[in-house]
Design a protein around this motif. Structure first.
Motif: not given
Length: 537
Positions: A161-163, A165-172, A424-427
């Protein structure tokens, strides 16, 4: 004749009447158990594992067919082939042969037949994750950028889930990252996301998360001084061969990173049996093969012996095969040109025995027979001998669910890994950032940008809020490191290591440990150490 004699493990009786043994002090020089299906590889593995255990050496083994779990139970005279086992023991002169059990701990990536094994996305790293997701070079490059971006943003990547979410964040932030690191395309990010979904649907997502495995739990002795045999339930895992191979390679890398240098100990700290070893090298990119070769070459100085178990010896690349000093070769069949090449290749790896035609013998070996060559006490290879392999003392075959449950209840790590922890982590951080961004946008509209700019920001990075702890750790570590450098200069002590780099690594490790304590995440130090140490050099 016992399974273990002083500093040696008895393997069997050679055709020349001599005992064939494995020197414990040379077991960390790795080994190979090869042979066609049904020739006795699993029985050889089981006998070796229980002898290592009896010698006080912990063992890891993957149970790919579900029958190795029997190593935890004593054999029985009512077993349908008990007469053959007892007859073989008598033939080999094993006067003290008796059925016995072994201390065992069961593990399972899926948590069904043993304790769950987990690691974090950050611990797995982009190289192995790219292998697991079958990414091409371009997509692997994007994944590396995602990991780097997560580090800079203080985002912990613990689970899938963290990864995601981080992929979406990176795309943004793709345009910004492309300027800094290189091209970040939405197509590559989309491919990585699809591969993650596929991995999750296969159950691979259960492998990522916390509590993460502590390597020390693999290296335990029971109250009698016997090494625990760690049995990984791999029958279901084998349906995802890339996950199986990547997991075992990750485990080897973790052992290499976690254990201290010990040189050549009197006996190994752990022996690792890598069954179905060909899966490790199938379609592996050059970068991964280099990593495997490096780990195998260097891990012996950590006191770990790795035994590859495979049907065909030519499945092991030459760079790795050349490091396997202890060899047990069961029968091979010469049905195809590839089989014939394998027989020739296997024969050429042995030290010549003038009384034995090795190529011919490999095709004539009976079940329970093997060509054996182990390293001698001085490290040189022994002359190959046709050998009758000893029978195991534990059960040949699976255990019942009730027996497995009993073994689980008395496990030395019972209850430690069974419940997943979601910290608590990236997601969670990114989700909070999005909530706070929406709230801030609403405040700007009602109060004005200047007024909102005066207050503290709503979202803080993971590194914020640690305050004095990190400052104190940094100053203390820096002082200690400066003292170490000064002491080295004053004493004239010389080291192959760069003292400035070593000091930076030490300081980084101290700070990372403090950060781990502050955020309450055990094991964070290793995740942060390289990042922080690199920044301080």
């Amino acid at each position: 004749m016992s399974n273990t004699i002083a500093d040696q493990i008895f393997l069997g009786l050679g055709a020349n009447g001599e005992k064939q043994s494995l020197h414990l002090g040379r077991a960390n020089r790795h080994g190979l158990i090869a042979g066609a299906t049904g020739t006795g590889k699993t029985v050889t593995l089981q006998g070796l594992a229980e002898s290592f255990s009896a010698s006080g050496v912990p063992v890891f083994v993957a149970d790919v067919k579900g029958d190795l779990a029997g190593i935890s139970m004593p054999g029985s005279p009512t077993f349908k082939h008990a007469d053959k086992l007892e007859s073989r023991a008598k033939e080999l002169g094993m006067d003290d042969y008796a059925y016995s059990d072994n201390p065992a701990v069961f593990w399972d990536l899926y948590g069904e037949q043993g304790h769950p094994i987990r690691t974090t996305i950050s611990e797995m790293g982009p190289l192995l994750l790219a292998r697991l997701l079958d990414l091409n070079e371009t997509q692997e490059g994007v994944l590396n950028i995602v990991f780097r971006f997560a580090d800079e943003e203080g985002m912990l990547l613990l689970d899938l889930e963290d990864l995601q979410t981080m992929l979406v964040y990176t795309s943004q932030h793709a345009s910004e990252l492309t300027t800094r690191y290189g091209n970040v395309t939405k197509a590559s990010i989309g491919t990585i996301q699809r591969q993650l979904l596929s991995l999750d649907s296969q159950g691979g997502g259960q492998f990522f998360g916390e509590p993460a495995l502590e390597i020390a739990d693999f290296i335990k002795l029971d109250e009698q001084g016997r090494g625990y045999i760690n049995v990984l339930a791999a029958d279901r895992l084998m349906r995802s061969p890339k996950l199986y191979a990547t997991f075992l390679l990750w485990l080897l890398a973790e052992l290499f990173e976690s254990l201290p240098e010990v040189g050549d100990p009197e006996k190994p700290k752990l022996v690792f049996f890598f069954d179905e070893a060909h899966l490790l090298f199938d379609d592996a990119p050059k970068a991964l093969e280099d990593k495997i070769e490096q780990v195998v070459r260097l891990i012996r100085s950590k006191g770990v012996g790795v035994f590859f178990v495979t049907q065909n010896p030519i499945d092991i690349p030459e760079e790795v095969a050349g490091q396997l000093g202890n060899r047990v070769q069961h029968a091979l069949r010469a049905f195809t040109p590839k089989d014939q090449r394998a027989i020739r290749a296997a024969a050429e790896t042995f030290r010549i025995n003038p009384d034995l035609d090795v190529e011919t013998a490999i095709t004539e070996l009976k079940t329970g027979e093997a060509l054996v060559s182990t390293l001698m006490e001085d490290g040189s290879p022994g002359i190959v001998q046709r050998t009758l392999i000893k029978p195991p003392r534990s059960r040949l075959g699976p255990i019942t669910p009730k027996e497995r449950a009993i073994m689980q209840s008395i496990s030395p790590v019972e209850g430690k890994y069974d419940q997943r922890v979601d910290r608590e982590s990236a997601a969670e951080v990114i989700a909070q950032k999005m909530v706070d961004a929406a709230a801030t946008a609403e405040e700007v509209e009602t109060q004005g940008r200047d007024e909102v700019a005066k207050r503290e920001r709503k979202s803080t990075s993971l590194w914020d809020g640690l305050g004095g702890k990190v400052v104190k750790a940094a100053s203390g570590a820096a002082a200690a490191s400066a003292g170490s450098i000064l002491a080295a200069k004053l004493s004239g002590r010389k080291s192959r290591a760069n003292p400035t780099a070593s000091a930076a690594s030490s300081a980084g490790g101290t700070i990372a440990t403090e950060i781990g304590k502050a955020v309450g995440i055990p094991g964070l130090g290793r995740f942060a150490r390289n990042l922080i140490g690199g920044l301080m050099r």
